[in-house]
Design a protein around this motif. Structure first.
Motif, PDB file in Angstrom:
ATOM      1  N   VAL A 105      40.382  55.895  39.328  1.00 23.59           N
ATOM      2  CA  VAL A 105      41.463  55.265  40.085  1.00 23.59           C
ATOM      3  C   VAL A 105      42.777  55.991  39.819  1.00 23.59           C
ATOM      4  CG1 VAL A 105      40.313  53.021  40.008  1.00 23.59           C
ATOM      5  CG2 VAL A 105      41.984  53.601  38.238  1.00 23.59           C
ATOM      6  N   ARG A 106      43.738  55.718  40.684  1.00 18.87           N
ATOM      7  CA  ARG A 106      45.096  56.219  40.483  1.00 18.87           C
ATOM      8  C   ARG A 106      46.070  55.237  41.120  1.00 18.87           C
ATOM      9  NH1 ARG A 106      44.990  60.551  43.162  1.00 18.87           N
ATOM     10  NH2 ARG A 106      46.443  60.113  44.859  1.00 18.87           N
ATOM     11  N   ALA A 107      46.847  54.566  40.298  1.00 22.92           N
ATOM     12  CA  ALA A 107      47.871  53.649  40.800  1.00 22.92           C
ATOM     13  C   ALA A 107      49.047  54.454  41.331  1.00 22.92           C
ATOM     14  CB  ALA A 107      48.339  52.708  39.690  1.00 22.92           C
ATOM     15  N   GLU A 108      49.585  54.008  42.458  1.00 15.84           N
ATOM     16  CA  GLU A 108      50.682  54.747  43.086  1.00 15.84           C
ATOM     17  C   GLU A 108      51.952  53.922  43.228  1.00 15.84           C
ATOM     18  OE1 GLU A 108      48.897  56.087  46.768  1.00 15.84           O
ATOM     19  OE2 GLU A 108      48.392  58.023  45.830  1.00 15.84           O
ATOM     20  N   LYS A 109      51.889  52.658  42.840  1.00 15.59           N
ATOM     21  CA  LYS A 109      53.063  51.800  42.984  1.00 15.59           C
ATOM     22  C   LYS A 109      53.124  50.846  41.803  1.00 15.59           C
ATOM     23  CE  LYS A 109      52.983  48.778  46.287  1.00 15.59           C
ATOM     24  NZ  LYS A 109      52.991  48.184  47.642  1.00 15.59           N
ATOM     25  N   PRO A 110      54.245  50.816  41.063  1.00 15.45           N
ATOM     26  CA  PRO A 110      54.321  49.905  39.915  1.00 15.45           C
ATOM     27  C   PRO A 110      54.375  48.443  40.365  1.00 15.45           C
ATOM     28  CG  PRO A 110      56.445  50.971  40.293  1.00 15.45           C
ATOM     29  CD  PRO A 110      55.468  51.618  41.234  1.00 15.45           C
ATOM     30  N   GLY A 111      53.935  47.579  39.484  1.00 13.19           N
ATOM     31  CA  GLY A 111      53.961  46.151  39.801  1.00 13.19           C
ATOM     32  C   GLY A 111      52.906  45.400  39.010  1.00 13.19           C
ATOM     33  N   HIS A 112      52.877  44.084  39.245  1.00 11.16           N
ATOM     34  CA  HIS A 112      51.912  43.207  38.587  1.00 11.16           C
ATOM     35  C   HIS A 112      50.880  42.755  39.615  1.00 11.16           C
ATOM     36  CE1 HIS A 112      54.407  42.979  34.979  1.00 11.16           C
ATOM     37  NE2 HIS A 112      55.451  42.832  35.773  1.00 11.16           N
ATOM     38  N   TYR A 113      49.612  42.937  39.267  1.00 14.48           N
ATOM     39  CA  TYR A 113      48.532  42.638  40.193  1.00 14.48           C
ATOM     40  C   TYR A 113      47.444  41.850  39.463  1.00 14.48           C
ATOM     41  CZ  TYR A 113      51.079  46.396  42.476  1.00 14.48           C
ATOM     42  OH  TYR A 113      52.082  47.170  43.007  1.00 14.48           O
ATOM     43  N   ARG A 114      46.328  41.603  40.155  1.00 14.86           N
ATOM     44  CA  ARG A 114      45.280  40.754  39.591  1.00 14.86           C
ATOM     45  C   ARG A 114      43.904  41.302  39.938  1.00 14.86           C
ATOM     46  NH1 ARG A 114      42.701  35.532  40.812  1.00 14.86           N
ATOM     47  NH2 ARG A 114      42.712  34.199  38.962  1.00 14.86           N
ATOM     48  N   GLY A 115      43.017  41.249  38.962  1.00 13.77           N
ATOM     49  CA  GLY A 115      41.635  41.627  39.175  1.00 13.77           C
ATOM     50  C   GLY A 115      40.722  40.446  38.906  1.00 13.77           C
ATOM     51  N   VAL A 116      39.499  40.510  39.414  1.00 20.50           N
ATOM     52  CA  VAL A 116      38.557  39.397  39.279  1.00 20.50           C
ATOM     53  C   VAL A 116      37.143  39.926  39.080  1.00 20.50           C
ATOM     54  CG1 VAL A 116      39.898  37.736  40.638  1.00 20.50           C
ATOM     55  CG2 VAL A 116      38.311  39.281  41.795  1.00 20.50           C
ATOM     56  N   CYS A 117      36.267  39.024  38.635  1.00 23.16           N
ATOM     57  CA  CYS A 117      34.837  39.297  38.607  1.00 23.16           C
ATOM     58  C   CYS A 117      34.252  38.815  39.924  1.00 23.16           C
ATOM     59  CB  CYS A 117      34.178  38.579  37.433  1.00 23.16           C
ATOM     60  SG  CYS A 117      32.379  38.757  37.381  1.00 23.16           S
ATOM     61  N   THR A 118      33.483  39.663  40.587  1.00 25.82           N
ATOM     62  CA  THR A 118      32.945  39.304  41.902  1.00 25.82           C
ATOM     63  C   THR A 118      31.420  39.212  41.902  1.00 25.82           C
ATOM     64  OG1 THR A 118      33.012  41.648  42.538  1.00 25.82           O
ATOM     65  CG2 THR A 118      34.898  40.291  43.150  1.00 25.82           C
ATOM     66  N   GLU A 119      30.825  39.036  40.737  1.00 29.80           N
ATOM     67  CA  GLU A 119      29.388  38.801  40.625  1.00 29.80           C
ATOM     68  C   GLU A 119      29.193  37.521  39.823  1.00 29.80           C
ATOM     69  OE1 GLU A 119      25.331  39.632  41.244  1.00 29.80           O
ATOM     70  OE2 GLU A 119      27.022  40.841  41.942  1.00 29.80           O
ATOM     71  N   PHE A 120      28.498  36.536  40.418  1.00 31.28           N
ATOM     72  CA  PHE A 120      28.337  35.258  39.726  1.00 31.28           C
ATOM     73  C   PHE A 120      27.714  35.482  38.354  1.00 31.28           C
ATOM     74  CE2 PHE A 120      25.954  31.423  38.606  1.00 31.28           C
ATOM     75  CZ  PHE A 120      27.001  30.507  38.610  1.00 31.28           C
ATOM     76  N   CYS A 121      28.391  35.005  37.305  1.00 28.19           N
ATOM     77  CA  CYS A 121      27.981  35.301  35.935  1.00 28.19           C
ATOM     78  C   CYS A 121      27.888  34.057  35.060  1.00 28.19           C
ATOM     79  CB  CYS A 121      28.955  36.299  35.310  1.00 28.19           C
ATOM     80  SG  CYS A 121      30.687  35.778  35.360  1.00 28.19           S
ATOM     81  N   GLY A 122      28.015  32.873  35.644  1.00 30.83           N
ATOM     82  CA  GLY A 122      27.923  31.660  34.849  1.00 30.83           C
ATOM     83  C   GLY A 122      28.867  30.588  35.352  1.00 30.83           C
ATOM     84  N   LEU A 123      28.985  29.523  34.565  1.00 27.52           N
ATOM     85  CA  LEU A 123      29.751  28.352  34.996  1.00 27.52           C
ATOM     86  C   LEU A 123      31.209  28.670  35.289  1.00 27.52           C
ATOM     87  CD1 LEU A 123      28.338  25.616  32.578  1.00 27.52           C
ATOM     88  CD2 LEU A 123      27.863  25.896  35.022  1.00 27.52           C
ATOM     89  N   SER A 124      31.817  29.533  34.502  1.00 27.25           N
ATOM     90  CA  SER A 124      33.249  29.838  34.681  1.00 27.25           C
ATOM     91  C   SER A 124      33.476  31.186  35.355  1.00 27.25           C
ATOM     92  CB  SER A 124      33.971  29.793  33.334  1.00 27.25           C
ATOM     93  OG  SER A 124      34.079  28.475  32.864  1.00 27.25           O
ATOM     94  N   HIS A 125      32.527  31.578  36.204  1.00 21.79           N
ATOM     95  CA  HIS A 125      32.694  32.843  36.935  1.00 21.79           C
ATOM     96  C   HIS A 125      34.015  32.878  37.704  1.00 21.79           C
ATOM     97  CE1 HIS A 125      32.182  35.973  39.907  1.00 21.79           C
ATOM     98  NE2 HIS A 125      32.191  35.075  40.873  1.00 21.79           N
ATOM     99  N   ALA A 126      34.350  31.783  38.366  1.00 22.92           N
ATOM    100  CA  ALA A 126      35.573  31.746  39.171  1.00 22.92           C
ATOM    101  C   ALA A 126      36.827  31.726  38.303  1.00 22.92           C
ATOM    102  CB  ALA A 126      35.560  30.523  40.088  1.00 22.92           C
ATOM    103  N   LEU A 127      36.660  31.547  36.992  1.00 25.65           N
ATOM    104  CA  LEU A 127      37.803  31.496  36.079  1.00 25.65           C
ATOM    105  C   LEU A 127      37.866  32.746  35.211  1.00 25.65           C
ATOM    106  CD1 LEU A 127      37.366  27.775  34.952  1.00 25.65           C
ATOM    107  CD2 LEU A 127      38.858  28.667  36.751  1.00 25.65           C
ATOM    108  N   MET A 128      37.341  33.841  35.724  1.00 28.85           N
ATOM    109  CA  MET A 128      37.298  35.105  34.980  1.00 28.85           C
ATOM    110  C   MET A 128      38.127  36.144  35.717  1.00 28.85           C
ATOM    111  SD  MET A 128      33.906  37.172  33.753  1.00 28.85           S
ATOM    112  CE  MET A 128      34.023  38.804  33.019  1.00 28.85           C
ATOM    113  N   ALA A 129      39.398  36.165  35.429  1.00 34.18           N
ATOM    114  CA  ALA A 129      40.319  37.105  36.071  1.00 34.18           C
ATOM    115  C   ALA A 129      40.998  37.946  34.986  1.00 34.18           C
ATOM    116  CB  ALA A 129      41.350  36.357  36.910  1.00 34.18           C
ATOM    117  N   PHE A 130      41.826  38.867  35.389  1.00 33.56           N
ATOM    118  CA  PHE A 130      42.611  39.643  34.429  1.00 33.56           C
ATOM    119  C   PHE A 130      43.858  40.181  35.114  1.00 33.56           C
ATOM    120  CE2 PHE A 130      39.528  42.466  36.351  1.00 33.56           C
ATOM    121  CZ  PHE A 130      40.206  43.642  36.583  1.00 33.56           C
TER     122      PHE A 130
END
Length: 360
Positions: A220-245
């Motif tokens: 990857v190569r970021a081209e613009k500074p800022g604050h962003y969000r990533g997520v898990c997009t493969e169901f991995c358990g009860l708190s899959h939807a609560l697994m971000a970064f």
């Protein structure tokens, strides 16, 4: 042949002899065409206008339509190009259908009709789709990575993220946060420690699965500074939807300064919070460099106080939220492997929370 009962208003007589009121007889029936005037015409305009209104509400910190990385920007351009191609194909099909419906019987010969089908149904789509394929194939080739480029290992766990920055001085470990220098190529080494996960930062690049026992590389190569969000997009358990970064793209000089600060041990004071952290056995799972706490099961907490969120992008790192999560993590993230401490008094949890907030 008898006509079905009750179909006079909508269906014409059987075998009408070809065309009636500009509508072809299909399977022996005449189709009733509903006009688009009045309410129907208004609906035609309402749908695209409302669609644009919905698109305007998309966020910019977690959207493939608001890229901050070179790969995501290329994917958006490809999406727009494919959309244009789809519109052209749909327009050609619509024109062909309209021509077939509105033309008088015998307006074109059988040979002309077959030629039209050949060009509009075969040659034109083949050229259009072939051009799109030739344009998109180079995007599948991974970007080159040089020896001096930064490498970051990302290890997905239920339900958090372990990050490890590979530097000449040794690896620097963090958790639930990914920092990137703007304008520099970065190779992300993706893996998982328990079940299959999937890494996706919509504005940075496409998603990639994370498989236990296997390392996949995403350049990857970021081209613009800022604050962003990533997520898990493969169901991995009860708190899959609560697994971000959190993803923070920083100017190169600021990133270098931040990375140098992360390499240093924690600046701690031997107060009540530190003593309680040790007495409750938190160091069996968590590490705080510069202390005797050296657990490797859970997230590294050396610079916990400098992180933007708590519990993998779910909560604000306030004293109250941290104390509540320490005592009852399962209340926030069902299925989490961190044990609960119901026997811990609120005052003790608060003291530990304040201690952790001071780790910067």
């Amino acid at each position: 042949m008898r006509r079905p009962h009750g179909t006079d208003a909508a269906l014409g007589p059987l075998f009408t002899g070809g065309w009636a009121k500009g509508v072809p007889a299909i399977s022996g029936f005449r189709i009733k065409v509903i006009g688009t005037r009045g309410r129907g015409g208004a609906l035609r305009w309402l749908c695209p206008v409302s669609g644009l209104a919905w698109l305007s509400g998309c966020n910019t910190h977690q959207s493939a339509l608001a890229p901050f990385g070179a790969e995501a920007d290329a994917l958006r351009s490809l999406l727009i190009l494919l959309l244009i191609g789809a519109v052209l194909l749909a327009a050609g099909l619509f024109w062909l259908m309209r021509r077939a419906v509105t033309s008088a019987e015998g307006a074109i010969t059988h040979q002309q009709g077959m030629r039209m089908v050949l060009w509009l149904g075969g040659v034109f789509p083949t050229i259009l789709l072939g051009g799109l394929l030739v344009y998109s194939l180079p995007m599948m080739k991974p970007a080159p990575v040089g020896p001096a480029d930064l490498r970051i290992r990302v290890d997905a766990q239920q339900f958090w993220w372990r990050t490890q920055y590979r530097t000449p001085g040794g690896p620097i470990e963090g958790a639930n946060e990914l920092r990137l220098p703007v304008g520099r190529t970065v190779s992300l080494e993706l893996t998982a420690g328990d079940v299959i996960h999937s890494f996706w930062v919509p504005g940075l690049a496409g998603k990639m699965d994370m498989i236990p026992g296997r390392v996949t590389n995403l350049v990857v190569r970021a081209e613009k500074p800022g604050h962003y969000r990533g997520v898990c997009t493969e169901f991995c358990g009860l708190s899959h939807a609560l697994m971000a970064f959190d993803v923070v793209a920083m100017p190169p000089a600021a990133f270098d300064a931040w990375l140098a600060a992360q390499a240093r041990p924690a600046q701690t004071e031997a107060g009540a919070g530190a003593q309680l952290f040790a007495s409750y056995g938190c160091g069996a799972c968590h590490s705080i460099r510069g202390t005797t706490q050296a657990g490797t099961i859970g997230p590294d907490l050396t610079h916990f106080g400098s992180r933007r969120t708590l519990a993998a992008g779910i909560l604000e790192p306030t004293t109250q939220n941290i104390a509540r999560f320490i005592r009852h993590p399962e209340a926030t993230k069902p299925g989490v492997r961190m044990p609960a401490f119901p026997q811990m008094r609120e005052a003790e949890a608060t003291a530990i929370a304040r201690y952790l907030q001071g780790l910067k």
